[in-house]
Design a protein around this motif. Structure first.
Motif, short mmCIF file in Angstrom:
data_model
loop_
_atom_site.label_atom_id
_atom_site.label_comp_id
_atom_site.label_asym_id
_atom_site.label_seq_id
_atom_site.Cartn_x
_atom_site.Cartn_y
_atom_site.Cartn_z
N THR A 102 -6.03 10.22 0.74
CA THR A 102 -6.81 11.59 -0.49
C THR A 102 -5.71 11.46 -1.82
OG1 THR A 102 -5.80 13.30 0.63
CG2 THR A 102 -8.23 12.85 1.02
N ILE A 103 -4.59 10.09 -1.04
CA ILE A 103 -3.51 10.04 -2.09
C ILE A 103 -3.74 10.03 -3.85
CG2 ILE A 103 -2.80 8.05 -1.64
CD1 ILE A 103 -0.11 11.85 -2.26
N SER A 104 -4.74 9.97 -3.61
CA SER A 104 -5.41 9.08 -5.38
C SER A 104 -5.69 9.73 -6.13
CB SER A 104 -6.06 7.25 -4.81
OG SER A 104 -7.27 7.37 -4.09
N GLU A 157 -6.91 0.18 0.59
CA GLU A 157 -6.42 -0.48 -0.89
C GLU A 157 -6.58 0.19 -1.97
OE1 GLU A 157 -11.45 -2.28 -2.78
OE2 GLU A 157 -10.30 -1.86 -0.64
N GLN A 158 -6.73 2.45 -2.01
CA GLN A 158 -6.79 2.88 -1.84
C GLN A 158 -4.84 3.27 -2.96
OE1 GLN A 158 -6.70 3.58 1.05
NE2 GLN A 158 -5.72 5.08 1.50
N LEU A 159 -4.23 2.29 -2.75
CA LEU A 159 -2.78 2.72 -3.40
C LEU A 159 -2.67 1.60 -4.05
CD1 LEU A 159 -0.88 3.07 0.18
CD2 LEU A 159 -1.42 4.92 -1.37
N SER A 160 -3.54 1.38 -4.39
CA SER A 160 -3.15 0.08 -6.07
C SER A 160 -3.04 0.38 -7.06
CB SER A 160 -4.83 -0.72 -6.00
OG SER A 160 -5.90 -0.06 -6.10
N SER A 161 -3.93 1.66 -7.09
CA SER A 161 -3.67 2.78 -8.47
C SER A 161 -1.71 3.55 -8.19
CB SER A 161 -4.68 3.55 -9.10
OG SER A 161 -4.72 4.59 -7.95
N VAL A 162 -2.18 3.80 -6.74
CA VAL A 162 -0.74 4.69 -7.00
C VAL A 162 0.38 4.11 -7.43
CG1 VAL A 162 0.20 5.98 -4.90
CG2 VAL A 162 -2.02 6.47 -5.17
N PHE A 186 -4.42 -5.91 -4.09
CA PHE A 186 -3.03 -7.04 -4.42
C PHE A 186 -3.82 -7.01 -6.66
CE2 PHE A 186 -2.27 -8.89 -0.41
CZ PHE A 186 -0.54 -8.23 -0.64
N ALA A 187 -5.26 -7.46 -6.52
CA ALA A 187 -5.71 -8.08 -7.33
C ALA A 187 -5.74 -6.40 -8.67
CB ALA A 187 -7.12 -8.70 -7.70
N SER A 188 -6.34 -5.09 -8.02
CA SER A 188 -6.63 -3.90 -8.45
C SER A 188 -5.45 -3.97 -9.35
CB SER A 188 -6.68 -2.96 -7.78
OG SER A 188 -7.06 -1.83 -8.61
N PHE A 189 -4.13 -4.08 -8.42
CA PHE A 189 -2.70 -3.45 -8.68
C PHE A 189 -2.69 -4.30 -9.54
CE2 PHE A 189 2.14 -4.43 -7.95
CZ PHE A 189 2.33 -2.75 -7.99
N GLY A 200 -1.93 -3.13 -17.26
CA GLY A 200 -1.83 -1.55 -18.46
C GLY A 200 -0.31 -0.86 -18.85
N LEU A 201 -0.45 -0.81 -17.42
CA LEU A 201 1.08 0.55 -17.98
C LEU A 201 1.98 -0.28 -18.43
CD1 LEU A 201 0.37 2.10 -14.16
CD2 LEU A 201 -0.33 3.22 -16.80
N VAL A 202 2.64 -1.34 -18.32
CA VAL A 202 3.94 -2.18 -18.52
C VAL A 202 3.80 -4.02 -18.40
CG1 VAL A 202 5.62 -0.72 -17.60
CG2 VAL A 202 4.64 -2.02 -16.49
N PRO A 203 2.56 -3.99 -20.05
CA PRO A 203 2.28 -5.39 -20.07
C PRO A 203 3.76 -5.67 -20.49
CG PRO A 203 2.01 -3.59 -22.02
CD PRO A 203 1.89 -3.05 -20.69
N GLU A 204 4.59 -5.71 -21.08
CA GLU A 204 5.49 -6.39 -21.96
C GLU A 204 6.77 -6.60 -20.71
OE1 GLU A 204 6.88 -2.41 -21.24
OE2 GLU A 204 4.74 -3.44 -22.20
#
Length: 1097
Positions: free
Chosen positions: A90-92, A132-137, A180-183, A189-193
């Motif tokens: 439930t961490i995400s 798998e749920q940790l990709s966004s985290v 990996f792909a989701s990460f 999207g967060l730090v594209p530069e």
């Protein structure tokens, strides 16, 4: 030690909490005990623990260790606790955000101050592989560590670890490729530069086998192109990277995996919506998107349509993309550019400054040298006096400087600004300035022409195909708003989707038409109403019947939602229809159709105007009056308070107007003493009578019956309220409940109401005081005297009106059914016969017992010489048979004949009939013997080829083994009653078309006596011989032996005759022949007449 205990306690409580959640999820009904309460308290304390650890580690605790170096075991203890908390499923979730933020900041402190960079990067990769749920985290964590804590190297380490994964490793199950792909997608999207320096490591995965990684890398490229490498301020390096990334994305529009192709198209859609696509790539990407419209994957097609819609909505060219509108400006500006180029080429060349300098340089050098070289007298004077010499040297230096400056000015092609300002204009300079102005105008014109060409190319690319529903609807709306060529056809084609069972599709179509046509603009309500009517009329003009029905559904729905004051719209429609506003006939027809739609929506009707138009139309020869009359009468019965009284007045007025017309324009026939009447006007009056009769019956059975049921229900409720509670009441209630449960109360009440309606139809509708009865004798007279009343329109209207009168009651139907069938058989007009078939189909549904003896006459129309009549007959009979209104009998053979009809559409209707009939249990199986007998009848004269074609189609529906076995016996028995050789041959062909099996062969041998005496005929022998060939394919040895023996018997009887084969001499010869060839052959015993037959399957 305290930190160690705190971390270990945290890990223990976290594990217990995770296990308790699993137990609670499995047993949802159980109650939580004290242990559960303790774990709930831990959920609230978890954040406090993390905050305490963060505050502790932010202090300078290095002095607690020798050499001021924090031990690795201490750092590992805290990090293990953090990673243990991250393993919680439930961490995400949103509710875990405080815990998640605390862990991220705690790890950020450890990475920045305690050298945990490498350990964190390795741990991130390990956890991503298993959770798998940790990709966004982790995407959020890496972003925070690199921005807020300044540890940008963490991104390079993590991406390098992912980039080093081989294709074989990622292809294995459990490799974490999705994580990996989701990460990567979320991190970009967060730090594209910060992804750009490490993008080369990820590019290698574009050649790998994992489509998820290819999608992730393409999304990373898309984010970089949208948020970093965009705009006009890029340097040369940035532009090169941008072009390379776009080339990579374009290559993967043709990726082998459909998911990659779809996601790349979505990335391009985001790029176009963000206006980050360079103008030079518009046409190229659009052509690729158009090509993807023919992709086999639905998702790819949907994404391609969304991309094309984004191209149109955000195109930099024009707000209108009509090819016709863009062609004229392009031709005009192209011609202007051509003229400018011709004029420039025709001018004389101007001498350049460099050429002028080369010509004057020798003479100028001589002059300068002569002026600058000192003479001997000057040198002597300089040596004599210092002051005089100093002055002369200064003058000489000034002269030399002036000469050098002049030489530099002469050598340069362009004058310096300072000098050009001071020098007076020369003719040469004026020509150069004029030339520069012309060059700039020429460049501007070239840019304008190129812009118009790009715009036209962009517009021409919009002629696309539509195959995906919601995206295609949105695309059609977009291209129509930009006036793209042929966009209206796409808008028309999406109309049938309004009948879709999917509410989302229907709503999308409705909203599309509301956006395009039902959003009127204007200052006043009247102007808005006129604009709305004009838009809707454009849709109605030249629309087919199906299109109008779809528009009726859409317009009624939108009228009901959008128009709160429809009076102005209704008024404008009436003005247009009645001719108060000048308009064409097509727009008047559109106005009356829209009136019908509006009336059905708002229940608003102008009775006087409608009756006036209807009655006046009776004495006018208007081809559109018939359809208008039908809709108008239907409208009256749906919405008017007393439709029977209104229609009575309508009939009276119409009859009076026709009488006045006869009295004014008719001439008296002196010989016969009769008045001449306009047949078209009389036909319209009779059609009006029939339509009123039909809708009067419908009104009684629909509206009046519903009203009677409503009143009965209210009366029962009122009586129940009036009765007080008592034992008798309870007993009566119990009895009524029992009766209601048995279905007696409702059934008896409804029967009473239905009987009342039938009584009204039987006794009152055609009573003498009713106006409808006055026209029935005229109808009968016109229908029974076709020679006297031979006008086609009059005969058609009278026949149709008579059938509508017959719908009133069984007595009227019985009295005139013979006349209607006579018209059906003897009328010379195909339209009359077709209308009669449709009417008789309706009468069969309403009065099946009366029409049942006339069924054969209906089937007879299947052999009508006119294709339209045959088509109508097969359509009506299909509906009657499939709805079990008509019993399926041998007359179905007439439908079977239509399988070889010369008209393809009739053949398809007959084929559809049998396809639907085959879904009913054993229907075709039961009919086949009778169909074969009827089609093989010598009197019919059907060719053998046509018979084979029909039977081949019918026998394809026989798939069960038991049906095949039974049909074998039935067809063999028919050999006994068949009289001609042709019938024998047809039966044999039918047997050969069956999918024969071992049981079928056994039944065929048992029925040997039925057909053995016909085997001398080749038409019987050859089909039966083909059965043995089919059975021999793939047969077992025992069955193959039986087939061989049966084939020998067939051949022997065919060549020698039945008497010779079954004589004792022939049996002995056959035995000798059998001993010489094979000693053990299984012989099938000959059936005897008294032998018991096995049961049929």
């Amino acid at each position: 030690m305290s930190v160690f205990l705190l971390c270990k306690l945290t890990e223990t409580l976290e594990s217990d909490s995770y296990r308790q959640n699993i137990v609670t999820t499995v047993g949802k009904g159980g109650k939580k005990g004290k242990a559960g309460e303790g774990l709930l308290q831990w959920d609230s304390e978890r954040e406090s623990v993390l905050q305490a650890l963060v505050q502790l580690l932010q202090l300078d605790i290095r002095s607690l260790w020798s050499l001021s170096l924090v031990e690795e075991e201490f750092v590992s203890c805290v990090t293990c606790c953090c990673y243990k908390l991250l393993e919680n499923p439930t961490i995400s979730h949103v509710k875990s955000k405080p815990t998640r933020d605390g862990i991220i900041h705690l790890l950020g402190v450890l990475i920045k101050k305690y050298n945990h960079l490498l350990g964190a990067s390795v741990k991130v990769i390990q956890l991503l592989q298993h959770f798998e749920q940790l990709s966004s985290v982790f995407a959020q964590a890496v972003s925070v560590w690199s921005t807020e804590y300044g540890v940008r190297a963490i991104i390079g380490e993590v991406i390098r670890e992912i980039g080093q994964k081989s294709s074989e490793e990622l292809a294995r199950e459990g490799s974490g490729v999705k994580s990996f792909a989701s990460f990567l997608s979320e991190l970009s999207g967060l730090v594209p530069e910060l992804m750009i320096p490490n993008i080369s490591v990820l590019i290698t995965h574009l050649e790998g086998e994992s489509h998820n990684m290819r999608v992730a890398v393409c999304e990373v490229l898309g984010e970089i192109l949208v948020r970093v490498l965009c705009g006009d301020g890029l340097d040369e390096s940035g532009k090169a990277d941008r072009d390379r990334f776009f080339d990579t994305l374009q290559e993967h529009l043709h990726d082998t995996h459909s998911h990659v192709r779809a996601r790349v198209l979505q990335v391009y859609t985001r790029i176009v919506n963000s206006k980050a696509l360079p103008l030079c790539r518009y046409s190229e990407v659009m052509e690729l998107a158009v090509g993807r419209l023919m992709d086999k994957s639905v998702n790819v097609v949907k994404s391609a349509i969304q991309l094309l819609a984004a191209f149109i909505a955000h195109n930099p060219y024009s707000c209108k993309l009509s090819s016709a509108d863009l062609k004229k400006p392009l031709e005009k500006e192209t011609a202007k550019l051509k003229m400018m180029k011709e004029r420039q080429e025709g001018e004389k060349p101007v001498i350049k400054a460099s050429e002028l300098w080369a010509a004057m340089e020798p003479e100028l050098l001589v002059t300068v040298r002569a002026e600058l070289e000192p003479t001997s007298e000057t040198e002597k004077q300089q040596q004599e006096g210092v002051e005089t010499g100093m002055v002369e040297e200064k003058e000489a230096e000034d002269d030399r400087a002036t000469a050098v400056q002049i030489a530099q000015l002469l050598r340069s092609d362009e004058d310096t600004p300072e000098l050009s300002q001071n020098l007076p204009p020369t003719p040469q300079k004026e020509k150069e300035a004029e030339k520069e102005g012309e060059d700039s105008e020429l460049k501007k014109q070239e840019m304008l022409v190129q812009y118009l060409r790009d715009t036209e190319t962009f517009a021409l690319l919009q002629k696309l195909l539509f195959s995906v529903v919601l995206e295609a609807v949105q695309f059609c709306v977009t291209v129509c708003e930009f006036s793209v060529a042929d966009s209206l056809s796409g808008v028309r084609k999406m109309l049938p989707l309004v009948w879709s069972a999917d509410a989302a599709i229907k709503d999308a179509v409705v909203q599309a038409y509301r956006r395009l046509y039902l959003n009127p603009q204007g200052d006043t309500t009247r102007v808005k109403a006129q604009t709305l009517v004009d838009s809707l009329s454009e849709l109605m003009v030249d629309a087919s019947l199906g299109t109008i029905q779809c528009l009726e559904e859409i317009v009624s729905y939108i009228f009901f939602i959008t128009l709160t004051k429809p009076a102005f719209t209704i008024q404008v429609l009436w003005e247009r229809f009645t001719g108060k506003r000048e308009t064409s006939g097509l727009y008047r027809r559109a106005a009356v159709l829209l009136l019908g739609m509006a009336v059905l929506t708002f229940f608003i009707i102008s009775t006087y105007g409608l009756l006036f138009v209807l009655a006046s139309g009776v004495v006018m020869e208007d081809p559109h009056w018939q359809s208008f009359m039908e809709q108008a009468v239907r409208l009256l019965y749906f919405l008017a308070e007393s439709p029977d009284q209104l229609c009575s007045r309508l009939l009276q007025r119409s009859a009076r107007l026709l009488s006045d017309q006869i009295a004014e324009g008719g001439e008296v026939n002196k010989d016969a003493g009769q008045l001449q009447v306009n047949c078209v006007c009389l036909a319209q009056l009779l059609a009006l009578c029939g339509c009123v009769a039909f809708w009067q019956v419908s009104h009684l059975e629909r509206s009046v019956s519903t009203e009677l049921r409503r009143r009965r229900g209210e009366k029962e409720e009122r009586e129940e309220k009036e009765k007080g509670p008592s034992n008798k009441t309870k007993q009566a209630a119990n009895e009524s409940a029992v009766e209601e449960e048995l279905g007696l109360i409702g059934a008896s009440a409804e029967d009473t109401e239905a009987e009342l309606i039938r009584k009204i139809c039987e006794t009152e509708l055609l009573a003498e005081e009713n106006l409808l009865s006055a026209f029935l004798p005229l109808l009968v007279k016109v229908c029974s005297s076709p020679g006297r009343y031979s006008h086609p329109q009059l005969t058609t209207a009278a026949c149709l009106a008579l059938s509508q009168y017959m719908m009133i009651s069984p007595s009227v139907c019985e009295d005139h059914i013979r006349l209607l069938f006579t018209v059906l058989e003897r009328s010379t007009l195909p339209v009359v016969r077709a209308n009669a078939i449709i009417a008789l189909g309706d009468l069969t549904v309403r009065f099946p017992n009366i029409l049942e003896p006339w069924t054969q006459n209906l089937y007879a129309r299947l052999s009508d010489e006119v294709p339209s009549v045959r088509q109508t007959a097969v359509t009506v009979l299909t509906q009657l048979v499939l709805k079990d209104v008509l019993k399926v009998k041998g007359q179905v053979s007439e439908v079977a004949v239509l399988l070889i009809d010369p008209q393809p559409h009739i053949t398809s209707l007959a084929l559809n009939f049998f396809n639907e009939l085959a879904t009913k249990d054993n229907a075709i199986y039961n009919l086949l013997p009778d169909i074969i007998s009827r089609l093989s009848d010598p009197d019919r004269g059907m060719s053998a080829e046509d018979f084979n074609t029909i039977m081949k189609q019918l026998f394809s529906y026989i798939t069960k083994e038991r049906q095949t076995e039974s049909l074998v016996e039935k067809l063999c028995q028919r050999f006994r009653t068949a009289k001609t050789e042709r019938q024998w041959c047809d039966l044999a062909v039918s047997l050969s078309l069956l999918s024969m099996c071992e049981r079928g062969l056994k039944r065929l041998q048992e029925c040997w006596e039925c057909y053995s005496d016909k085997l001398t005929e080749p038409g019987v022998y050859q089909p039966l011989l083909s059965i043995t060939a089919k059975l021999r394919r793939g047969a077992k040895p025992q069955l193959k032996a039986q087939v061989d023996e049966f084939e020998k018997r067939l051949t022997a009887v065919h060549t020698r005759g039945l008497e010779n084969v079954e004589s004792p001499e022939m049996e002995e010869e056959s035995q000798k022949g059998g001993e010489s060839s094979e000693k053990t052959v299984l012989h099938t015993p000959l059936p005897t007449r008294g032998r018991n037959r096995s049961k049929r399957g």
